[in-house]
Design a protein around this motif. Structure first.
Motif, PDB file in Angstrom:
ATOM      1  N   TYR A  43      -9.999 -67.111  17.395  1.00 14.57           N
ATOM      2  CA  TYR A  43      -9.129 -67.330  18.547  1.00 14.57           C
ATOM      3  C   TYR A  43      -9.830 -68.104  19.658  1.00 14.57           C
ATOM      4  CZ  TYR A  43      -6.129 -63.699  16.504  1.00 14.57           C
ATOM      5  OH  TYR A  43      -5.325 -62.964  15.678  1.00 14.57           O
ATOM      6  N   ASP A  67      -2.523 -60.167  19.353  1.00 17.49           N
ATOM      7  CA  ASP A  67      -1.501 -61.028  18.756  1.00 17.49           C
ATOM      8  C   ASP A  67      -0.221 -60.227  18.536  1.00 17.49           C
ATOM      9  OD1 ASP A  67       0.061 -62.778  17.345  1.00 17.49           O
ATOM     10  OD2 ASP A  67      -1.493 -63.359  15.912  1.00 17.49           O
ATOM     11  N   ARG A  91       2.371 -60.884  17.056  1.00 21.65           N
ATOM     12  CA  ARG A  91       2.925 -61.027  15.704  1.00 21.65           C
ATOM     13  C   ARG A  91       2.371 -59.972  14.755  1.00 21.65           C
ATOM     14  NH1 ARG A  91       1.269 -67.187  14.955  1.00 21.65           N
ATOM     15  NH2 ARG A  91      -0.597 -66.214  15.849  1.00 21.65           N
TER      16      ARG A  91
END
Length: 809
Positions: free
Chosen positions: A26, A55, A57
């Protein structure tokens, strides 16, 4: 104001390899060590915790039906209302959480209910305050309303809920505030306080609870809505972050997702929410950061009710697709926020003037009143005063109002709803009773709610929680209340305590500030309660180029609100890094060596134009613990090795390039003192190349660099030309004036668009002359620093040390 108390710094920990390896993908520009330290400090210590944290997601959101039967009852009642085309009213609140919650229900329920069957009510902050009221309920009953859906309010309004029941109105509560001992008489109550503290929905704000209700409808009737549920997420993010809730579990997940949708309002052609897009433009924010909400959108949405009382049009601002109307409402919102700033500063100064007349040695609780104070900003000011003076603070507006005129609960000036679960209101009578309203804020874990509960007989109404309350009382009871709360705290030994030390998360240098560190810190966003914005400690730094100015509103009027801009420097980066200090004058910055705690930020706007730059916000500053004349360090000697061909370099701070300014020499001096090594002046005689030849050399280099696709560092350019950074900067300005494209970054520059051979303009001639003049001045100073006697340099350095330490004027 200088910080004199001790500061605490989080200890550096050896983080495990798995943590660094997980976050490195990241962070391609950095090692990730700072981010890893923060994650470890904040409890991310198991591999399975990390993906869902950074994240969204990877996070598994919680079903809205985790509220159990209450959610099922709510959905069943809404389905019944839909089938029978009943009149449904959303009862909202006037702060940012309540306004966005109202907007979420307005749009969300609007997907399922006929347009002519749905409306909303928002109380007036200045005349009605938070919560339900029997007067409004009676009006709704007369208009044919059969169902009220509250948002961000209602849990503790037992009398009003019973009244609605008697009139045949059902109520669904969506709220996140204090629950009464018994379940209220409603069709359904969706409140995360009914869940265990560790539940992923336990910290939802009002807007998030409203969203969960709409989400349950989408799951139950998936074929009905025409807009995606995700279209509401930007509203959810605004309310969550503005309401300062604990950003854990689903709160963090919704805020992360919501910010990604909020960014879409940067689209200049077709923003999904024209009102938010215009508001972001006016407050000079991009919408891609939590701070854009905390310091931009949130305060502006709150300002409407603080200044005007009626916040109805805020829902229109957030939901309308009429761009012209949205622009008009956004401008009104911006002007209201400017007025709020002025009022807050004025009231704050007036409060401090009154405090100056108090004997603080015997004052446990600050209680002050004034007929001129606007009740809309008292909560904000009380919070500032409580923090600054370390005492619970109660501020009251004595503007005349009768018992009959105070139609609802106090607390209107607060940023979040204060539930009124205690009332001492006496029976109405024909006698006119003058009431005052105000706000209270606490510090140091002092339970202000319990303190006022013991004095309920002196109050008309009050409500809130241990750290923030709203209250009203007869004006003649103010002296009695002041005496009672001070005496109680004095006897309980729970009064004034030492101010807690300032906390810093990381120790960094000025050279580390910038893009790479910002991206590491951004990995942990959004910040909030439980995950605060990282505080960065910079030791042995100093400030240059300070200046302050009053801000202006949209009409060009100067506001009584100050911003100081500066450059912060240290030995790792003498050129410095830009910063701001809100609400302070430049004269408040210390002169000389100091320690500073800052927050790293990214500013997309400057003076109304997009000008992307990284900057720091100054949080606290104090005289450096390593101050040059602190008395606990030996003053280091200065060695004169000028003109010598050979000299030892061990155990000294070696100055091998002739300085061109006193600032450069003093920077070397600070480095020597900080490392406790002698300062050795070991530079050769400067080469005095004519300034016009240096300009021609710079031109030739620019033509060569025009063919390069990589960044060129500043220092090699300076060394080749034999000039300092300031002269180089003027040279780059001159290059731009004759047609070169100069692209500067913190780590280097690029040259492009070589100009055609045309006669330079008058502006270009002036820019070139400024460069030549700067080079000649620099060469003069270099000659001075090579020839001046050592005793003169020593005297100047000693004087500078004294100025920095504050012992010399």
């Amino acid at each position: 104001m200088l910080e004199s108390s001790g500061w605490q710094v989080q200890p550096t920990t050896q983080v495990p390899d798995w943590l660094l390896e997980t976050i490195r993908p990241y962070l391609p520009e950095s090692s990730g060590s700072h981010a890893a330290q923060l994650l470890w400090q904040r409890g991310i210590r198991q591999p399975e915790q990390l993906p869902g944290f950074i994240d969204p997601r990877c996070y598994q959101p919680t079903s809205p039906f985790a509220f159990g039967l209450e959610m099922e009852w709510a959905i069943a009642r809404l389905q019944k209302a839909r089938q029978a085309a009943e009149k449904v009213v959303i009862w909202g609140d006037f702060d940012a959480d309540g306004i966005t919650a109202t907007a979420v229900l307005w749009e969300g329920l609007g997907e399922f209910l006929p347009a002519d069957c749905l409306s909303y009510v928002i109380p007036n902050r200045l005349t009605e305050s938070h919560g339900l009221s029997e007067t409004r309920i009676a009006e709704l009953a007369a208009a044919g309303c059969s169902l009220i859906v509250t948002c961000d309010t209602g849990s503790a309004n037992l009398a009003e809920l019973l009244y609605a029941q008697r009139l045949g109105i059902d109520v669904i509560i969506t709220d996140h505030h204090t629950l009464p001992p018994e379940r209220p008489p409603v069709t359904a109550i969706l409140n995360p306080r009914t869940l265990p503290p560790s539940h992923p929905l336990a910290h939802l704000s009002g807007v998030a609870v409203a969203y969960k209700l709409v989400e349950a409808l989408y799951l139950t009737l998936p074929d009905v809505p025409t807009r995606p549920l995700t279209a509401l997420l930007d509203l959810v993010a605004i309310g969550l972050i503005a309401d300062l809730v604990m950003l854990t579990g689903d709160c963090r997940y919704l805020a992360q997702l919501g910010i990604t949708y909020l960014q879409k309002n940067q689209d200049p052609i077709n923003p999904p929410r024209p009102g938010i897009a215009k508001l972001l433009e006016l407050c000079r924010r991009s919408g891609d950061r939590p701070t854009d909400i905390a310091f931009g959108l949130g305060p502006r949405i709150n300002a409407i009710s603080r200044i005007r009382g009626d916040a109805h049009f805020c829902v229109e601002l957030l939901t309308s697709q009429d761009r012209e109307r949205c622009h008009q409402l956004a401008v009104e919102t911006e002007l209201a926020n400017a007025r709020r700033r002025v009022l807050q500063r004025q009231v704050g100064q007036q409060v401090k003037d009154k405090i100056a007349q108090l004997d603080l040695s015997t004052t446990q609780v600050i209680v002050l009143a004034d007929p001129q104070w606007s009740v809309g900003v008292l909560g904000l000011v009380a919070g500032q005063i409580a923090q600054e003076y370390g005492r619970p603070t109660i501020l009251l507006s004595t503007e005349e109002s009768s018992r009959e005129g105070l139609s609802s609960e106090p607390g209107a000036e607060l940023d979040f709803e204060l539930d009124i679960d205690q009332s001492t209101e006496q029976p109405e009578s024909a006698t006119r009773v003058l009431l005052v309203r105000g706000s209270a804020r606490s510090v140091h874990s002092i339970d202000l709610y319990a303190l006022l509960q013991q004095q309920a007989h002196l109050l008309h109404r009050f409500g809130g929680h241990p750290y923030a309350l709203g209250l009203s009382l007869p004006v003649e009871n103010i002296p009695l209340l002041t005496q009672a709360v001070n005496q109680h705290l004095r006897l309980s030994n729970a009064g004034v305590v030492a101010k807690p030390p300032m906390q810093a998360d990381l120790v960094v240098s000025v050279a580390e500030l910038g893009s790479a560190l910002f991206q590491e810190l951004k990995l942990l966003e959004p910040y909030g309660i439980g995950n605060p914005t990282p505080k960065l400690l910079i030791r042995n730094c100093w400030f240059t180029k300070p200046w302050h100015r009053k801000l202006q509103d949209l009409q060009g009027r100067k506001l009584e609100y100050i911003k100081t801009e500066f450059t912060i420097c240290d030995d790792t980066h003498p050129e410095g890094f830009p910063g701001v200090w809100w609400g302070h004058y430049k004269d408040e910055l210390p002169v000389g060596c100091c320690d500073a705690i800052v927050e790293l930020d990214f500013n997309s706007y400057e003076d109304g134009k997009r000008k992307r730059r990284y900057e720091v916000r100054l949080v606290a500053v104090r005289t450096s613990q390593a101050s040059i004349l602190s008395g606990d360090r030996e003053v280091q000697p200065i060695l004169d090795w000028r003109g010598q061909r050979q000299h030892p370099s061990e155990s000294v701070v070696l100055v091998s390039i002739c300085p061109s300014s006193w600032a450069e020499l003093f920077s070397w001096m600070r480095q020597a003192q900080s490392s406790q090594r002698p300062l050795a002046l070991a530079y050769a005689a400067p080469v005095m190349q004519p300034a016009d030849e240096i300009w021609q050399q710079l031109l030739n280099m620019a033509k060569e660099l025009n063919r390069s696709t990589t960044l060129t560092a500043y220092e090699p350019l300076q060394n080749q030309l034999g000039i300092g950074r300031q002269s180089l900067e003027l040279g780059l300005v001159a290059l731009k004036s004759i047609g070169f494209a100069v692209i500067k970054t913190p780590s280097g520059l690029k040259i492009g668009d070589q100009p055609t051979a045309t006669a330079p303009s008058e502006a270009a001639i002036e820019a070139i002359e400024q460069f030549l003049s700067a080079v000649r001045q620099e060469q003069f100073m270099q000659q001075f620093f090579y020839q001046v006697p050592l005793t003169t340099l020593e005297a100047a350095i000693v004087q500078e040390r004294g100025i920095e330490a504050g012992v010399l004027p």
